[in-house]
Design a protein around this motif. Structure first.
Motif, PDB file in Angstrom:
ATOM      1  N   ASN A   5       0.970  -1.217   0.170  1.00  0.00           N
ATOM      2  CA  ASN A   5      -0.098   0.099  -0.079  1.00  0.00           C
ATOM      3  C   ASN A   5       0.891   1.190   0.066  1.00  0.00           C
ATOM      4  O   ASN A   5       2.148   1.191   0.188  1.00  0.00           O
ATOM      5  CB  ASN A   5      -0.984  -0.106   1.049  1.00  0.00           C
ATOM      6  CG  ASN A   5      -0.446  -0.045   2.610  1.00  0.00           C
ATOM      7  OD1 ASN A   5       0.728   0.065   2.706  1.00  0.00           O
ATOM      8  ND2 ASN A   5      -1.243   0.202   3.624  1.00  0.00           N
ATOM      9  N   THR A   6       0.297   2.485  -0.099  1.00  0.00           N
ATOM     10  CA  THR A   6       0.994   3.593  -0.229  1.00  0.00           C
ATOM     11  C   THR A   6       1.928   3.872   1.029  1.00  0.00           C
ATOM     12  O   THR A   6       3.232   4.141   0.831  1.00  0.00           O
ATOM     13  CB  THR A   6      -0.067   4.982  -0.208  1.00  0.00           C
ATOM     14  OG1 THR A   6      -0.832   4.679  -1.415  1.00  0.00           O
ATOM     15  CG2 THR A   6       0.927   6.044  -0.449  1.00  0.00           C
ATOM     16  N   ALA A   7       1.455   3.644   2.318  1.00  0.00           N
ATOM     17  CA  ALA A   7       2.155   3.723   3.430  1.00  0.00           C
ATOM     18  C   ALA A   7       3.586   2.952   3.308  1.00  0.00           C
ATOM     19  O   ALA A   7       4.635   3.264   3.704  1.00  0.00           O
ATOM     20  CB  ALA A   7       1.498   3.452   4.719  1.00  0.00           C
ATOM     21  N   LEU A 152      -5.280  -3.264  -0.663  1.00  0.00           N
ATOM     22  CA  LEU A 152      -4.417  -2.619   0.356  1.00  0.00           C
ATOM     23  C   LEU A 152      -4.479  -1.622   0.868  1.00  0.00           C
ATOM     24  O   LEU A 152      -4.167  -1.104   1.857  1.00  0.00           O
ATOM     25  CB  LEU A 152      -2.903  -3.036  -0.215  1.00  0.00           C
ATOM     26  CG  LEU A 152      -2.613  -4.531  -0.429  1.00  0.00           C
ATOM     27  CD1 LEU A 152      -1.107  -4.875  -0.624  1.00  0.00           C
ATOM     28  CD2 LEU A 152      -2.688  -5.380   0.889  1.00  0.00           C
ATOM     29  N   GLU A 153      -4.977  -0.723  -0.034  1.00  0.00           N
ATOM     30  CA  GLU A 153      -5.274   0.816   0.462  1.00  0.00           C
ATOM     31  C   GLU A 153      -6.535   1.081   1.350  1.00  0.00           C
ATOM     32  O   GLU A 153      -6.320   2.092   2.080  1.00  0.00           O
ATOM     33  CB  GLU A 153      -5.427   1.816  -0.883  1.00  0.00           C
ATOM     34  CG  GLU A 153      -4.366   1.888  -1.564  1.00  0.00           C
ATOM     35  CD  GLU A 153      -3.184   2.402  -1.297  1.00  0.00           C
ATOM     36  OE1 GLU A 153      -2.966   3.161  -0.244  1.00  0.00           O
ATOM     37  OE2 GLU A 153      -1.867   1.870  -1.742  1.00  0.00           O
ATOM     38  N   THR A 154      -7.094  -0.035   1.642  1.00  0.00           N
ATOM     39  CA  THR A 154      -8.022  -0.042   2.725  1.00  0.00           C
ATOM     40  C   THR A 154      -7.511   0.028   4.289  1.00  0.00           C
ATOM     41  O   THR A 154      -8.032   0.587   5.132  1.00  0.00           O
ATOM     42  CB  THR A 154      -9.060  -1.094   2.720  1.00  0.00           C
ATOM     43  OG1 THR A 154      -8.427  -2.257   2.801  1.00  0.00           O
ATOM     44  CG2 THR A 154      -9.921  -0.878   1.556  1.00  0.00           C
ATOM     45  N   PHE A 155      -6.039  -0.401   4.278  1.00  0.00           N
ATOM     46  CA  PHE A 155      -5.356  -0.324   5.451  1.00  0.00           C
ATOM     47  C   PHE A 155      -4.788   1.371   5.636  1.00  0.00           C
ATOM     48  O   PHE A 155      -3.844   1.801   4.932  1.00  0.00           O
ATOM     49  CB  PHE A 155      -4.248  -1.457   5.299  1.00  0.00           C
ATOM     50  CG  PHE A 155      -4.858  -2.664   5.542  1.00  0.00           C
ATOM     51  CD1 PHE A 155      -5.135  -3.437   6.629  1.00  0.00           C
ATOM     52  CD2 PHE A 155      -5.015  -3.183   4.084  1.00  0.00           C
ATOM     53  CE1 PHE A 155      -5.675  -4.604   6.696  1.00  0.00           C
ATOM     54  CE2 PHE A 155      -5.430  -4.492   4.309  1.00  0.00           C
ATOM     55  CZ  PHE A 155      -5.829  -5.183   5.505  1.00  0.00           C
ATOM     56  N   THR A 156      -5.477   1.970   6.550  1.00  0.00           N
ATOM     57  CA  THR A 156      -4.936   3.217   6.590  1.00  0.00           C
ATOM     58  C   THR A 156      -3.926   3.600   7.898  1.00  0.00           C
ATOM     59  O   THR A 156      -3.186   4.340   7.723  1.00  0.00           O
ATOM     60  CB  THR A 156      -6.186   4.155   7.045  1.00  0.00           C
ATOM     61  OG1 THR A 156      -7.005   3.976   7.968  1.00  0.00           O
ATOM     62  CG2 THR A 156      -6.965   4.290   5.477  1.00  0.00           C
ATOM     63  N   LEU A 157      -3.870   2.642   8.637  1.00  0.00           N
ATOM     64  CA  LEU A 157      -3.209   2.706  10.137  1.00  0.00           C
ATOM     65  C   LEU A 157      -2.029   1.747  10.065  1.00  0.00           C
ATOM     66  O   LEU A 157      -1.170   1.759  10.775  1.00  0.00           O
ATOM     67  CB  LEU A 157      -3.926   2.413  11.159  1.00  0.00           C
ATOM     68  CG  LEU A 157      -5.218   3.305  11.542  1.00  0.00           C
ATOM     69  CD1 LEU A 157      -5.778   3.057  12.690  1.00  0.00           C
ATOM     70  CD2 LEU A 157      -4.674   4.780  11.464  1.00  0.00           C
ATOM     71  N   GLU A 158      -1.800   1.346   8.844  1.00  0.00           N
ATOM     72  CA  GLU A 158      -0.669   0.154   8.691  1.00  0.00           C
ATOM     73  C   GLU A 158      -0.261   0.175   7.322  1.00  0.00           C
ATOM     74  O   GLU A 158      -0.619   0.504   6.305  1.00  0.00           O
ATOM     75  CB  GLU A 158      -1.209  -1.238   8.899  1.00  0.00           C
ATOM     76  CG  GLU A 158      -1.786  -1.568  10.446  1.00  0.00           C
ATOM     77  CD  GLU A 158      -2.111  -3.018  10.515  1.00  0.00           C
ATOM     78  OE1 GLU A 158      -1.654  -3.776  11.113  1.00  0.00           O
ATOM     79  OE2 GLU A 158      -3.255  -3.196   9.826  1.00  0.00           O
ATOM     80  N   ALA A 159       1.242   0.070   7.462  1.00  0.00           N
ATOM     81  CA  ALA A 159       2.017  -0.085   6.105  1.00  0.00           C
ATOM     82  C   ALA A 159       1.784  -1.604   5.968  1.00  0.00           C
ATOM     83  O   ALA A 159       2.379  -2.167   6.827  1.00  0.00           O
ATOM     84  CB  ALA A 159       3.426   0.360   6.116  1.00  0.00           C
TER      85      ALA A 159
END
Length: 170
Positions: A5-7, A152-159
């Motif tokens: 994801n982005t993070a 994976l972009e639905t995970f906002t608090l985790e890389a």
């Protein structure tokens, strides 16, 4: 093929990540050293994480059962430092561990279907941030399995990173 994801992409692009020499703490090294076992159902399980009183995982739930058992908390206690430096090093450590375990599974029945997820908590404002480690889980896409890693972009608090055996270079 490695998906992130982005993070996680931000962490992997960090200069700290590029210069870090990954290693794993003693408990995680014990997991690496113990390796894998193949259950009668074909489930791939980490020897060090397999419960002693476990019943065989039904074939219809292989991936889900593997995901529950193959749950590794990789400590960051020895890394220290500010979050800006800690997080890329945490990602490095988690990916290193995941790749080593994927490499150790090569040749086992079902290993070509094995996935690893690496999750690093990136919410530095969380009061429990300092207690976080890296979570690495292994499962195959057999039977029922966690499909929430498709987006994976639905995970906002985790890389998040998802790897398979093709991501192992050693």
């Amino acid at each position: 093929m490695l998906r992130t994801n982005t993070a996680m992409r931000r962490l992997l692009g960090s200069a700290v990540f590029a210069t870090d020499q990954p290693r794993v703490p003693e408990l995680e090294q014990d997991t690496l050293d113990a390796g894998w076992t193949v259950e009668p159902s074909g489930a791939l399980l980490l020897v060090a994480h397999r419960p002693t009183s476990m019943h065989d995982i039904p074939v219809a739930a292989l991936g889900e059962g593997e995901y529950e058992v193959n749950d590794v908390h990789v400590s960051l206690a020895d890394l220290g430092g500010e979050p800006a430096d800690l997080l890329p090093r945490a990602a490095s450590r988690g990916l290193y561990f995941a790749r080593r375990m994927l490499a150790a599974a090569r040749g086992l029945p079902g290993a070509e279907l094995l996935l690893a997820t690496v999750a690093v908590h990136v919410d530095v404002d969380d009061e429990d941030f300092a207690l976080q480690g890296v979570t690495v889980r292994f499962f195959t896409r057999r039977g029922s399995y966690p499909d929430w890693f498709d987006e994976l972009e639905t995970f906002t608090l985790e890389a998040i990173a998802v790897l398979d055996v093709s991501d192992v270079t050693t």
